[in-house]
Design a protein around this motif. Structure first.
Motif, PDB file in Angstrom:
ATOM      1  N   GLY A  64      -3.977  58.086  -4.348  1.00 40.04           N
ATOM      2  CA  GLY A  64      -4.547  56.546  -4.262  1.00 40.04           C
ATOM      3  C   GLY A  64      -5.242  56.427  -3.028  1.00 40.04           C
ATOM      4  N   TYR A  65      -5.388  55.128  -2.842  1.00 36.13           N
ATOM      5  CA  TYR A  65      -6.266  54.743  -1.589  1.00 36.13           C
ATOM      6  C   TYR A  65      -5.321  55.341  -0.302  1.00 36.13           C
ATOM      7  N   ASN A  66      -6.098  55.685   0.752  1.00 32.44           N
ATOM      8  CA  ASN A  66      -5.297  56.180   1.955  1.00 32.44           C
ATOM      9  C   ASN A  66      -4.739  57.775   1.570  1.00 32.44           C
ATOM     10  N   ASN A  67      -4.765  58.320   0.230  1.00 33.66           N
ATOM     11  CA  ASN A  67      -4.224  59.390  -0.178  1.00 33.66           C
ATOM     12  C   ASN A  67      -2.698  59.220  -0.168  1.00 33.66           C
ATOM     13  N   THR A  68      -2.527  58.034  -0.604  1.00 37.68           N
ATOM     14  CA  THR A  68      -0.773  57.706  -1.029  1.00 37.68           C
ATOM     15  C   THR A  68      -0.426  58.272  -2.278  1.00 37.68           C
ATOM     16  N   ASN A  71      12.559  52.253   5.340  1.00 33.80           N
ATOM     17  CA  ASN A  71      11.840  52.783   6.882  1.00 33.80           C
ATOM     18  C   ASN A  71      10.312  52.887   6.640  1.00 33.80           C
ATOM     19  N   ALA A  72       9.789  51.972   6.093  1.00 29.15           N
ATOM     20  CA  ALA A  72       8.489  51.912   5.501  1.00 29.15           C
ATOM     21  C   ALA A  72       7.426  51.671   7.007  1.00 29.15           C
ATOM     22  N   LYS A  73       6.348  52.579   6.900  1.00 28.75           N
ATOM     23  CA  LYS A  73       5.517  52.539   8.054  1.00 28.75           C
ATOM     24  C   LYS A  73       4.216  52.390   7.351  1.00 28.75           C
ATOM     25  N   CYS A  74       3.477  51.264   7.547  1.00 26.33           N
ATOM     26  CA  CYS A  74       2.289  50.931   7.105  1.00 26.33           C
ATOM     27  C   CYS A  74       1.223  50.833   7.936  1.00 26.33           C
ATOM     28  N   ALA A  75      -0.141  51.215   7.428  1.00 25.19           N
ATOM     29  CA  ALA A  75      -1.220  51.285   7.954  1.00 25.19           C
ATOM     30  C   ALA A  75      -2.441  51.036   7.057  1.00 25.19           C
ATOM     31  N   ASN A  76      -3.559  50.266   7.240  1.00 25.16           N
ATOM     32  CA  ASN A  76      -4.530  49.976   6.472  1.00 25.16           C
ATOM     33  C   ASN A  76      -4.057  49.613   5.069  1.00 25.16           C
ATOM     34  N   GLY A  77      -3.060  49.023   4.953  1.00 24.65           N
ATOM     35  CA  GLY A  77      -2.622  48.460   3.678  1.00 24.65           C
ATOM     36  C   GLY A  77      -1.916  49.172   2.632  1.00 24.65           C
ATOM     37  N   GLN A 132      -2.638  34.829  -7.809  1.00 20.78           N
ATOM     38  CA  GLN A 132      -2.254  34.741  -6.615  1.00 20.78           C
ATOM     39  C   GLN A 132      -3.221  35.444  -5.630  1.00 20.78           C
ATOM     40  N   ARG A 133      -3.429  34.732  -4.414  1.00 22.58           N
ATOM     41  CA  ARG A 133      -4.349  35.266  -3.399  1.00 22.58           C
ATOM     42  C   ARG A 133      -3.718  36.493  -2.757  1.00 22.58           C
ATOM     43  N   GLU A 134      -4.318  37.452  -2.615  1.00 25.73           N
ATOM     44  CA  GLU A 134      -3.757  38.647  -1.772  1.00 25.73           C
ATOM     45  C   GLU A 134      -4.931  39.200  -0.801  1.00 25.73           C
ATOM     46  N   GLN A 135      -4.650  39.966   0.165  1.00 26.49           N
ATOM     47  CA  GLN A 135      -5.557  40.628   0.956  1.00 26.49           C
ATOM     48  C   GLN A 135      -5.981  41.788   0.466  1.00 26.49           C
ATOM     49  N   CYS A 136      -7.144  41.969  -0.306  1.00 28.20           N
ATOM     50  CA  CYS A 136      -7.532  42.841  -1.420  1.00 28.20           C
ATOM     51  C   CYS A 136      -8.771  43.642  -0.923  1.00 28.20           C
ATOM     52  N   TRP A 137      -9.061  43.759   0.339  1.00 23.02           N
ATOM     53  CA  TRP A 137     -10.140  44.589   0.631  1.00 23.02           C
ATOM     54  C   TRP A 137      -9.842  46.159   0.206  1.00 23.02           C
ATOM     55  N   ALA A 138     -10.890  46.930  -0.256  1.00 29.10           N
ATOM     56  CA  ALA A 138     -10.344  48.391  -1.134  1.00 29.10           C
ATOM     57  C   ALA A 138      -9.177  48.923  -0.091  1.00 29.10           C
ATOM     58  N   GLY A 139      -8.179  49.133  -0.690  1.00 29.23           N
ATOM     59  CA  GLY A 139      -7.204  49.953  -0.458  1.00 29.23           C
ATOM     60  C   GLY A 139      -5.894  49.142   0.372  1.00 29.23           C
ATOM     61  N   TYR A 140      -6.229  47.713   0.349  1.00 25.63           N
ATOM     62  CA  TYR A 140      -5.105  46.885   0.925  1.00 25.63           C
ATOM     63  C   TYR A 140      -4.439  46.135  -0.344  1.00 25.63           C
ATOM     64  N   CYS A 141      -5.015  45.928  -1.376  1.00 25.27           N
ATOM     65  CA  CYS A 141      -4.215  45.481  -2.546  1.00 25.27           C
ATOM     66  C   CYS A 141      -4.578  46.653  -3.610  1.00 25.27           C
ATOM     67  N   PRO A 147      -1.906  38.336   4.960  1.00 31.09           N
ATOM     68  CA  PRO A 147      -0.958  38.594   4.358  1.00 31.09           C
ATOM     69  C   PRO A 147       0.503  38.158   5.091  1.00 31.09           C
ATOM     70  N   LYS A 148       1.332  37.905   4.209  1.00 29.63           N
ATOM     71  CA  LYS A 148       2.630  37.386   5.026  1.00 29.63           C
ATOM     72  C   LYS A 148       3.622  38.548   5.542  1.00 29.63           C
ATOM     73  N   THR A 149       3.521  39.808   4.518  1.00 31.74           N
ATOM     74  CA  THR A 149       4.311  40.725   5.216  1.00 31.74           C
ATOM     75  C   THR A 149       3.472  42.058   5.334  1.00 31.74           C
ATOM     76  N   LYS A 150       3.859  42.951   6.021  1.00 32.48           N
ATOM     77  CA  LYS A 150       3.242  44.338   6.043  1.00 32.48           C
ATOM     78  C   LYS A 150       3.740  45.364   4.786  1.00 32.48           C
ATOM     79  N   THR A 151       4.754  45.084   4.411  1.00 29.01           N
ATOM     80  CA  THR A 151       5.155  45.776   3.169  1.00 29.01           C
ATOM     81  C   THR A 151       5.140  44.796   1.741  1.00 29.01           C
ATOM     82  N   HIS A 152       4.742  45.655   0.601  1.00 28.84           N
ATOM     83  CA  HIS A 152       4.856  44.930  -0.623  1.00 28.84           C
ATOM     84  C   HIS A 152       6.118  44.585  -1.028  1.00 28.84           C
TER      85      HIS A 152
END
Length: 467
Positions: free
Chosen positions: A72-76, A386-392, A275-284, A331-336
């Motif tokens: 997926g995005y960022n190779n997730t 123990n989530a580590k988040c970067a670029n959404g 719902q509004r979300e931060q949705c630049w490609a990869g973030y949502c 966004p309110k939180t780093k994690t979903h």
């Protein structure tokens, strides 16, 4: 139909495609998924107490290797989509990709193989499946000739093992291609609705990505309705068939940043906001699993969808966007977290989404929703501690697949239950209200990105959640 206002001449708004292509082959030993589990081959459903959410499984052997991961995005790591559909007579079809095309496996009502696969040669992606008594209809991608040298979207119908029609839904005449679908297919007994991502190949949208909703008759003829260009970019699609009129649809739009109702109108600037979300490609991207979402309708005409959400601490129009369409969301939180949103009808949201989780250090992925009886909904997700988040996007340690029942007001009817079964694609609802789906029999690892080709399996599990 939304026209030229959906795009501006900016390089930012070109969709990143490389990371979204499904990958096939063997994975280096260092990134192989760990903890594979294999249940009894033909488990027999036991008597179950009310709402104990006991999932039983049947194994189906496959005729080819199924690459069960996609980048997926960022190779997730994401599950490669499988689609399970039930025919009017209760038999099942499961669609899954292989190197020789899309395989559609026929199953009995009990989830056991009932014949050999139908292989749709040259097809590249499962974009939606409808099961019929005499076969199936599949939205997929096929070879095409265009300026980008990309595939075309097509609706393929098979009857009694033979192709009845293959209708291309993109092409030179409409100035579009389909290098990926992230699609949905719905059928109301008279016509099909196919909703999918498109890439502009000429005209006002040249080089940009939007979405398209096409209607097709039972005989493969293109029908009026739908639109040629809607959400741009579309980061998530949901579709529900209606007896008459426009099919109900939702989209995640990265430019306007959020989840919108696109029913009957494409996605113009005034599309209702769910719902509004931060949705630049990869973030949502990934808020709907695999960019495809579930949309459930109640007996009273309400709708529900579930998604992974970081919420909106603030949302305002982007002053640097001359088009007036762009939004900036913090966004309110780093994690979903797990969110459920309701519509009061096919056009109108019903209040703010309900959140089922509140764990800032835990990432929640693969969020799904399905009907469970007359007045309840099954919500499922996978959790990563123990989530580590970067670029959404986030990595973390997989801790299980969760099931929970809620009512149509979002109230909990059961606590979480963690099960061994995975949900890796479309869920089918049987005549008695039971749910069934197909999945790869492995435990996921989300600790690293997918940097090589996908591992494969030659078995699928057919899960059943009895009512």
């Amino acid at each position: 139909m939304t026209r030229a206002t959906s795009v501006t001449p900016t390089t930012r708004h070109r969709r990143r495609r490389i990371a979204r292509k499904p990958v096939v082959g063997s994975l280096a030993a260092g990134v192989l998924l760990t903890g594979a589990w294999y249940a009894t081959a033909t488990a027999t459903p036991a008597a179950k107490a009310a709402d104990d959410l006991a999932v039983t499984n049947t194994t189906v052997n496959l005729a080819a290797k199924f690459p069960y991961l996609s980048a997926g995005y960022n190779n997730t790591r994401e599950w490669t989509r499988t689609a399970t559909a039930v025919a009017p007579n209760g038999t099942l079809r499961v669609a899954w990709p292989a190197s020789d095309g899309i395989h559609v496996t026929p199953l009995t009502k009990a989830g056991k193989r009932s014949g050999s696969d139908t292989v749709v040669k040259g097809a590249k992606e499962v974009g939606g499946l409808v099961a019929h008594n005499d076969g199936f209809a599949l939205v997929t991608r096929v070879a095409d000739s265009n300026k980008w040298k990309e595939t075309a979207a097509a609706l393929v119908r098979y009857k009694n093992g033979k192709q009845a029609f293959r209708t291309k839904l993109t092409g030179t005449a409409s100035n579009d291609t389909a290098p990926l679908l992230d699609g949905q297919l719905a059928w109301n007994g008279k016509k099909y609705g196919a909703y999918f991502v498109v890439h502009g190949a000429g005209g006002f949208a040249d080089g940009h990505f939007g979405d398209k909703l096409a209607y097709v008759s039972a005989k493969g003829a293109k029908l009026n309705g739908g639109w040629g260009w809607g959400c741009s970019h579309n980061e998530g699609i949901a579709l529900h068939a209606e007896p008459t009129g426009a099919f109900t649809s939702l989209c995640f739009d990265d430019w306007r940043s959020g989840l919108f109702v696109s029913t009957g109108i494409g996605a113009p600037d005034n599309a209702p906001v769910v719902q509004r979300e931060q949705c630049w490609a990869g973030y949502c991207g990934g808020t709907f699993p695999g960019r495809t979402g579930d949309l459930v309708k109640s007996s009273t005409g309400r709708y529900a969808t579930a998604f992974a959400s970081r919420g909106a601490a603030s949302a305002a129009k982007n002053p640097d966007d001359a088009s007036g369409r762009g939004w900036t969301v913090k966004p309110k939180t780093k994690t979903h977290q797990v969110a459920v949103a309701f519509l009061k009808n096919r056009n109108s949201p019903a209040g703010k989404p309900t959140y089922l989780t509140n764990a800032p250090g835990t990432e929640h992925v693969n969020v799904r929703i399905a009907p469970y009886g007359k007045d309840r909904l099954l919500v499922s997700w996978e959790s990563l501690k123990n989530a580590k988040c970067a670029n959404g996007t986030c990595t973390g340690t997989f801790t299980g697949t969760h099931l929970r029942l809620i009512d149509w007001n979002g109230k909990f009817k059961t606590p979480d239950k963690v099960v061994k079964a995975r949900i890796t694609g479309d869920i089918a609802t049987l005549a008695d209200g039971s749910l069934t789906w197909a999945y790869a029999p492995v435990t996921p690892s989300y600790s690293t990105a997918l940097t090589g080709a996908s591992p494969t399996t030659k078995t699928l599990r057919i899960a059943r959640l009895e009512r």
